[in-house]
Design a protein around this motif. Sequence first.
Motif, PDB file in Angstrom:
ATOM      1  N   LEU B 351       8.996 -30.063  18.487  1.00 38.89           N
ATOM      2  CA  LEU B 351       9.764 -30.146  19.483  1.00 38.89           C
ATOM      3  C   LEU B 351       8.762 -30.049  20.581  1.00 38.89           C
ATOM      4  O   LEU B 351       7.789 -29.103  20.780  1.00 38.89           O
ATOM      5  CB  LEU B 351      10.830 -29.012  19.484  1.00 38.89           C
ATOM      6  N   VAL B 352       9.205 -30.610  21.731  1.00 38.02           N
ATOM      7  CA  VAL B 352       8.169 -30.590  22.928  1.00 38.02           C
ATOM      8  C   VAL B 352       8.980 -30.063  23.973  1.00 38.02           C
ATOM      9  O   VAL B 352      10.016 -30.675  24.509  1.00 38.02           O
ATOM     10  CB  VAL B 352       7.404 -31.934  23.348  1.00 38.02           C
ATOM     11  N   PHE B 353       8.470 -28.891  24.570  1.00 34.46           N
ATOM     12  CA  PHE B 353       9.287 -28.487  25.775  1.00 34.46           C
ATOM     13  C   PHE B 353       8.317 -28.416  26.993  1.00 34.46           C
ATOM     14  O   PHE B 353       6.955 -28.155  26.835  1.00 34.46           O
ATOM     15  CB  PHE B 353       9.648 -26.953  25.519  1.00 34.46           C
ATOM     16  N   GLU B 354       8.853 -28.636  28.042  1.00 33.23           N
ATOM     17  CA  GLU B 354       8.185 -28.233  29.315  1.00 33.23           C
ATOM     18  C   GLU B 354       8.031 -26.787  29.794  1.00 33.23           C
ATOM     19  O   GLU B 354       9.047 -26.245  29.640  1.00 33.23           O
ATOM     20  CB  GLU B 354       8.877 -28.971  30.575  1.00 33.23           C
ATOM     21  N   GLY B 355       6.751 -26.277  29.791  1.00 35.16           N
ATOM     22  CA  GLY B 355       6.768 -24.780  30.049  1.00 35.16           C
ATOM     23  C   GLY B 355       5.633 -24.408  29.076  1.00 35.16           C
ATOM     24  O   GLY B 355       4.816 -25.148  28.637  1.00 35.16           O
ATOM     25  N   ASP B 356       5.404 -23.151  29.215  1.00 33.82           N
ATOM     26  CA  ASP B 356       4.517 -22.539  28.253  1.00 33.82           C
ATOM     27  C   ASP B 356       5.214 -21.421  27.434  1.00 33.82           C
ATOM     28  O   ASP B 356       6.354 -21.204  27.383  1.00 33.82           O
ATOM     29  CB  ASP B 356       3.305 -22.259  29.026  1.00 33.82           C
ATOM     30  N   ALA B 357       4.372 -20.652  26.737  1.00 34.73           N
ATOM     31  CA  ALA B 357       4.953 -19.292  25.867  1.00 34.73           C
ATOM     32  C   ALA B 357       5.419 -18.291  26.760  1.00 34.73           C
ATOM     33  O   ALA B 357       6.205 -17.602  26.143  1.00 34.73           O
ATOM     34  CB  ALA B 357       3.738 -18.706  25.204  1.00 34.73           C
ATOM     35  N   ARG B 361      12.895 -19.136  27.156  1.00 33.38           N
ATOM     36  CA  ARG B 361      13.478 -20.052  26.166  1.00 33.38           C
ATOM     37  C   ARG B 361      14.666 -20.569  27.198  1.00 33.38           C
ATOM     38  O   ARG B 361      14.874 -21.908  27.098  1.00 33.38           O
ATOM     39  CB  ARG B 361      14.224 -19.421  24.907  1.00 33.38           C
ATOM     40  N   ALA B 362      15.452 -19.984  28.026  1.00 35.05           N
ATOM     41  CA  ALA B 362      16.456 -20.725  28.571  1.00 35.05           C
ATOM     42  C   ALA B 362      15.968 -21.326  29.873  1.00 35.05           C
ATOM     43  O   ALA B 362      16.717 -22.134  30.379  1.00 35.05           O
ATOM     44  CB  ALA B 362      17.202 -19.200  29.148  1.00 35.05           C
ATOM     45  N   ALA B 363      14.768 -21.167  30.237  1.00 33.75           N
ATOM     46  CA  ALA B 363      14.205 -21.897  31.258  1.00 33.75           C
ATOM     47  C   ALA B 363      13.447 -23.106  30.696  1.00 33.75           C
ATOM     48  O   ALA B 363      12.712 -23.910  31.707  1.00 33.75           O
ATOM     49  CB  ALA B 363      13.163 -20.822  32.249  1.00 33.75           C
ATOM     50  N   ARG B 387       3.100 -29.321  32.050  1.00 38.35           N
ATOM     51  CA  ARG B 387       2.436 -28.444  31.130  1.00 38.35           C
ATOM     52  C   ARG B 387       3.483 -28.445  29.930  1.00 38.35           C
ATOM     53  O   ARG B 387       4.600 -28.110  30.371  1.00 38.35           O
ATOM     54  CB  ARG B 387       2.111 -27.162  31.705  1.00 38.35           C
ATOM     55  N   TYR B 388       3.113 -28.672  28.930  1.00 37.55           N
ATOM     56  CA  TYR B 388       3.824 -28.638  27.569  1.00 37.55           C
ATOM     57  C   TYR B 388       3.734 -27.461  26.592  1.00 37.55           C
ATOM     58  O   TYR B 388       2.455 -27.266  26.450  1.00 37.55           O
ATOM     59  CB  TYR B 388       4.089 -29.911  26.788  1.00 37.55           C
ATOM     60  N   LEU B 389       4.983 -26.967  25.699  1.00 43.40           N
ATOM     61  CA  LEU B 389       4.631 -26.277  24.818  1.00 43.40           C
ATOM     62  C   LEU B 389       5.122 -27.204  23.564  1.00 43.40           C
ATOM     63  O   LEU B 389       6.186 -27.431  23.704  1.00 43.40           O
ATOM     64  CB  LEU B 389       5.611 -24.843  24.879  1.00 43.40           C
ATOM     65  N   VAL B 390       4.236 -27.360  22.597  1.00 41.21           N
ATOM     66  CA  VAL B 390       4.451 -28.195  21.253  1.00 41.21           C
ATOM     67  C   VAL B 390       4.894 -27.322  20.477  1.00 41.21           C
ATOM     68  O   VAL B 390       3.938 -26.278  19.895  1.00 41.21           O
ATOM     69  CB  VAL B 390       3.506 -29.119  21.235  1.00 41.21           C
ATOM     70  N   GLU B 391       6.216 -27.129  19.763  1.00 31.86           N
ATOM     71  CA  GLU B 391       6.622 -26.167  18.619  1.00 31.86           C
ATOM     72  C   GLU B 391       6.537 -27.018  17.202  1.00 31.86           C
ATOM     73  O   GLU B 391       7.184 -28.009  17.364  1.00 31.86           O
ATOM     74  CB  GLU B 391       7.878 -25.597  18.735  1.00 31.86           C
ATOM     75  N   LEU B 392       5.891 -26.735  16.279  1.00 31.64           N
ATOM     76  CA  LEU B 392       6.140 -27.243  14.877  1.00 31.64           C
ATOM     77  C   LEU B 392       7.171 -26.441  14.244  1.00 31.64           C
ATOM     78  O   LEU B 392       7.134 -25.155  14.317  1.00 31.64           O
ATOM     79  CB  LEU B 392       4.816 -26.979  14.164  1.00 31.64           C
ATOM     80  N   HIS B 393       8.337 -27.052  13.952  1.00 31.99           N
ATOM     81  CA  HIS B 393       9.430 -26.476  13.083  1.00 31.99           C
ATOM     82  C   HIS B 393       9.230 -26.714  11.703  1.00 31.99           C
ATOM     83  O   HIS B 393       9.238 -27.900  11.334  1.00 31.99           O
ATOM     84  CB  HIS B 393      10.720 -26.914  13.753  1.00 31.99           C
ATOM     85  N   SER B 394       9.578 -25.788  10.783  1.00 26.08           N
ATOM     86  CA  SER B 394       9.588 -26.029   9.264  1.00 26.08           C
ATOM     87  C   SER B 394      10.704 -25.228   9.002  1.00 26.08           C
ATOM     88  O   SER B 394      11.043 -23.865   9.226  1.00 26.08           O
ATOM     89  CB  SER B 394       8.476 -25.770   8.875  1.00 26.08           C
ATOM     90  N   PHE B 395      11.691 -25.809   8.156  1.00 28.73           N
ATOM     91  CA  PHE B 395      12.723 -24.939   7.724  1.00 28.73           C
ATOM     92  C   PHE B 395      13.701 -24.407   8.706  1.00 28.73           C
ATOM     93  O   PHE B 395      14.056 -23.347   8.447  1.00 28.73           O
ATOM     94  CB  PHE B 395      12.431 -24.298   6.531  1.00 28.73           C
ATOM     95  N   GLY B 396      13.849 -24.984   9.728  1.00 25.13           N
ATOM     96  CA  GLY B 396      14.693 -24.693  10.905  1.00 25.13           C
ATOM     97  C   GLY B 396      13.960 -23.571  11.864  1.00 25.13           C
ATOM     98  O   GLY B 396      14.759 -22.954  12.616  1.00 25.13           O
ATOM     99  N   ARG B 455      17.779 -22.934  12.333  1.00 23.03           N
ATOM    100  CA  ARG B 455      18.752 -23.861  12.846  1.00 23.03           C
ATOM    101  C   ARG B 455      18.236 -25.404  13.097  1.00 23.03           C
ATOM    102  O   ARG B 455      16.959 -25.452  13.338  1.00 23.03           O
ATOM    103  CB  ARG B 455      19.412 -23.411  14.090  1.00 23.03           C
ATOM    104  N   GLN B 456      19.134 -26.210  12.958  1.00 23.75           N
ATOM    105  CA  GLN B 456      18.413 -27.642  12.953  1.00 23.75           C
ATOM    106  C   GLN B 456      17.955 -27.890  14.435  1.00 23.75           C
ATOM    107  O   GLN B 456      18.820 -27.592  15.295  1.00 23.75           O
ATOM    108  CB  GLN B 456      19.472 -28.731  12.730  1.00 23.75           C
ATOM    109  N   ARG B 457      16.765 -28.374  14.697  1.00 24.93           N
ATOM    110  CA  ARG B 457      16.449 -28.781  15.756  1.00 24.93           C
ATOM    111  C   ARG B 457      16.428 -27.593  16.964  1.00 24.93           C
ATOM    112  O   ARG B 457      16.880 -27.895  18.209  1.00 24.93           O
ATOM    113  CB  ARG B 457      17.065 -30.128  16.466  1.00 24.93           C
ATOM    114  N   ASP B 458      16.217 -26.568  16.747  1.00 25.40           N
ATOM    115  CA  ASP B 458      16.031 -25.437  17.593  1.00 25.40           C
ATOM    116  C   ASP B 458      17.730 -25.304  18.329  1.00 25.40           C
ATOM    117  O   ASP B 458      17.734 -24.907  19.334  1.00 25.40           O
ATOM    118  CB  ASP B 458      15.218 -25.524  18.602  1.00 25.40           C
ATOM    119  N   GLY B 459      18.606 -25.937  17.623  1.00 28.53           N
ATOM    120  CA  GLY B 459      20.179 -25.589  18.417  1.00 28.53           C
ATOM    121  C   GLY B 459      21.299 -26.091  17.762  1.00 28.53           C
ATOM    122  O   GLY B 459      22.373 -25.563  17.807  1.00 28.53           O
ATOM    123  N   ALA B 460      21.162 -27.119  17.209  1.00 24.49           N
ATOM    124  CA  ALA B 460      22.288 -27.871  16.606  1.00 24.49           C
ATOM    125  C   ALA B 460      22.753 -27.284  15.252  1.00 24.49           C
ATOM    126  O   ALA B 460      22.084 -26.654  14.280  1.00 24.49           O
ATOM    127  CB  ALA B 460      21.740 -29.228  16.203  1.00 24.49           C
TER     128      ALA B 460
END
Lengths: 263, 1019
Positions: B351-357, B361-363, B387-396, B455-460
């Motif tokens: 998952l790729v978010f605009e922002g940083d650590a 999360r809500a922003a 600027r991006y924050l790239v998250e690797l998700h495993s098992f939700g 959770r699936q894909r950080d929210g579904a």
Amino acid sequence: MIPLLLALVASPAVCEADAPAPLSFEAAALGRPRDTCLRRELALQTAARATVESDDFYGHLGAAALLSGRWALDPELELFADLELLRWELVLSSLNADRLGLGPTSIGAAWRAQSGPSHTLTPFARLTLPTWTGGARGGRDLALELGAAARWQARDRLAVRGTVLVLGRATLGSLAGAEPGFAVVASAGLEWRIIGEPGRGLGLGLDLTAQAGLYDPLDHLAVSPVLRYAWSRLGLELGAAVPVLGEERALALVSLRASWRLD
Amino acid sequence: MGRPTEPKYKSAVGPPSRRRLLCLALLLGACRSETPCLSDPSGACAIASPCPELRFTCEGGTSAVEFIGPDTRPTGASVLAAVGDVRLSNDRVVAVIDALDARHHLSPGGGTIIDLGTGDGRDDALNGVPHGVGLLPWDVARYEQLRVVDEGPIKAVIVTGSLDGAPEHRIVTRYEIRPCEPGIRVRTEVVNRGRETRPWSLSDGLFWGDRSAVPFAPVPGRGFDHPSFGLGSVNDVYVDAPFVAASDHADPGVSYALVACDADALSGFHSETISVVGTRRTVVHPNEHLVYERFIAVAGGSAVSGAIDHALGIRAQLHGEAHLTLSGRVETTRASTAGPGLGDEGFASILVFEGDATTPRAARRPWTQALPGPDGRWSAEVPADRRYLVELHSFGRAVATQEIEVARAPVELPSLRLPETAELELVVRLDGRPTEALVHVVPADDETRSSVEGRQRDGAFRVCAPWLGPPHGGSPACDRILSRPEPQTLRLPPGRYVLLATAGPFASIARRGIELGGGARARVELELSRLPVLPSGVLSADFHVHGASSFDSSIPDETRVRSMLAAGLDVIAATDHDAVGDYTDTVRALGAEHRLAVLPGLEATALVLNRYVPDTLVPKVIGHWNFWPLPRDDAQPRRGAPDDEKMEPGLLFDRVRAAGLAEHGVIQLNHPWGGGQLGRDYGFPEALELDLRRPLVREDDGSAAALLARTPPGATASNLDYHAQEVMNGSDGERNLAYRAYWFWLLSQGVARAGTANSDAHGLSDNTVGTPRSLVWTDTTVTEFDVARFDAAVRAGRMVGTNGPVIDAVIVDGTSSIGPSLEALRPGPEAMLAITVRAAPWVPVDELRVVRDGVVIRRVVDGLPRPDPLGRDGILRYSGRFRLADLLPDGDADAWLVIEAGAALPLVGDLDCNGVPDTGDHDTNGVVDWRDVDRTEDGVVDALDLDWDEDGRADAEGPPECEPDETGPLLLPRPLRPEEAGFEFDRLGHGGPAAAFTNPFLIDRGAPGWTGPGLGAAR
């Protein structure tokens, strides 16, 4: 500024200021009645409307500020213009939307065709221009109204009046075509000068206005009370229009108008 | 012809744009030489080509438009195309526009996209895209004319019509496809020809359906996570987004993206049920119009990045927004063949978010989600200069992150490493043979639970612990594994777990605790055995099951059938929403014909609201109805199911019969008081807002209550002419007491309908297929299945509904022995009621009840054994006899008896005063009142549910009595922990109580003919 200065030095014309409340149920403010007077005047009118149809999940609230100018070139001819400086609307249904912007502009002329001790007949023409801003695309109405206002002083303090006009409307810039529309508007009413001299004091008017043909054989029949106060050059009007017959669903229109006579 | 090259996005602003600008400048709609379709829809009217600034180029591209014939229909689990629909295709994608008389789902008519996929279209995951200007029934487009346009390489379909029920508001849509393009262009125009000013948003209604494709909005705090709303609060969740995307989790996967061509953003709202996106909400005066141009991009694969890559390319053309490619690699600690693996969403997702650590999360603005391939490589397009924050998700769960500042050049990120997982080799045997079984994986302690919740894909969708895979897809789903007869090795996040295996309620269960560290490998063998719980001559059936043909299910057919086998079912009705379902081919492919009989069927699911209930302000639907058996015909719209919208049930019954419902077929009222979603009631009686304290209105007096029994105009059947009613629905049985109350209400008034118990399962984790189920006493068998004889037994009510306990009850009268049924009996004075209750040891039976005329007249609680749940003994729970005369009231009035067994009835209340239980005693104070209402709907009754004033004082009064919106729920289960007694049934029963009921014994006394005891008997 120059017309204003000219007006301040001009001699006032004798004309009883009475007319139905200048209100319209149409989005482009078409079909407003007018009076028989020719004068020089600046006016600011605020108007509001409300439609609430809970069965249809529909509500429509609106408010507008209208700047009007009238300029009598001579005792028989007047030019006039109305500009909706600001129009705000909130429409509620399953979705809500609001709109803030300019409204339509109209320009016109009135001619005193007949004038006697107790009666006046003033034909007029009005062109409404599509100066709307905001909202959806296209579909701006261009309209021409031709009509005549008549007044008869039945008693010292009681006047009878009426207006008949025909309007033709065409839509500009619409993907759905011009969609011309035509209507006949007729109003008749009484005005009772409660206190004061002609042209000043407190007056109460009541009119019936009917519009036919724009959407239905009878678009609406409305009752319009108006309370008018005039002192020196200042005029104040509190008016309303309430549909009593026809398909119009607005609950009411209300208006407060302040005018300053320049003649 | 070889495969065309990849499309290239090419900027182009040519003569058409200049002409449009000139026309706009002149404000003249008559610029065009042809008649605009909004003005005159007849003949060869014109509507501008959508997205003229957009260009794609490739070599060897093709395009085609054709009416679908018997041999050209796309196929696939979710494909809705039928003969007569129109297929628009090019070298990359296929879209199907349904014929005008082939209505689907939320649309009042045809002319809408019903299928959209890549290649041959098998990966379609779209349920339908109606157009509208609002959310009310009369805001939706109903197209009346359809025209195919062939303009050389440009192929188009033009549909014209009006808003449904408002013919003055004309609407026209042009669907267009060109060679090389990764999607279709769409332009819709609508004009307000009424006299009222309207608040419109010209929109697509992307009906995801639930449990299927998940929408994605690149909006801070959103992504795949969307705020909940109701029809009254939808304006609060409107949001503007540069594009909207979605992807499913089925195999083969597909993703979609919408981009507005004539605006800088799409405006709308999103949920797992529907996204509504289009123009901003606008005040539309009479004669004003709205135009909505968009490109709907399609890409293969279940990551949403496929379509988003196209969306960003399109925005680069239209808005000059630069984008770049982010790529990288995901590495595992060791090679393994265990599943899920790289390429599976359950194992690794980016998952790729605009922002940083440091960005809350809500922003954070999510921009895309990608899946690594089997080699671990992944790539995705993202906007430039951020600027991006790239998250690797495993098992939700997020397991690794990287931050990166990008300019405009492609960026290769350092590798991301997955944490070590454990491997579990799982073997489940039934009576010594490897078998299909459902295995629950439960955290053994809080530490494990908190470390594996995901959770699936950080929210579904919902939280699962552990999250082993998409909860509504194939196995593993959420925290469940469907074991197969073949050896199976699975990856699990490290932790301490309890494995709980079940082969249905009539087999033993197996429980095993395991502790798995990172890198550990364990083999677990679980042994199950069938138990002698069922009497002979009984078939175990589930009459309410969904699969991928339903708009709200994405479980593959093979998994669906294996889950039925795992549950030990004998008969299932394939009751997909608004499409005739059938698993016969899959059953045959698995060689399971001798184990499972399939009844092709339908769940008619009205979705289009209409005002048929008198004196009710809001439009309604008629709830859901099941029918079986029905012939499935893939060439017909809805696979042979009739249109079910805007009609009362009686007319629907006629329509389904005309569509081929067998003479012996069954019509079932589903979840009569099952709540609803977005204003659509799930049950017909609830839609009518019946008051069960009042008698049935048998004559049509024009009231809403009279609709229940009337024969609607044009129908031959009455609305009460159904055969069966669900008394138990869903594995947790949350609303069973409400269904029971309605069933009893009708019974007491002489309207006897067979009571059924069904799972309503849509996947592996929402409900468990076969829990509950209907036990049918019949003389047919699975191997020589006679559907007519079987259905006759169902219609006659020779059934028991259960999620575990099995009641065998008969009235013994002399030499005759009669089981429950809808055939009345006149017992002699010495008749006896004989009852035997059996259950698997893990199924608690705390109570046996005899219910007469709606009132419990006998309770047996003493002496009922509580065997070891993991054992195989203690199956017989009760055996006894009652003298029938002792159970019947004095006098000679008719009566009915129902036997129930399982958990004790909970204390419930009827807070909205309609005779239907709606709220449980959740604060356990012995009184059901407003303090028991879960007003925040967070699954807990606590202080948050009270009204608080500005001074922090709780309202002591509560709402007025009988407040309809201040109720529920009936059941608020607290999941038991593995160490607590009763954990096994609680877990396998989804937190619901053990329950079983017989169909009624109708006791005919006095004048011949059973007419029921009347409502007064219960009082």
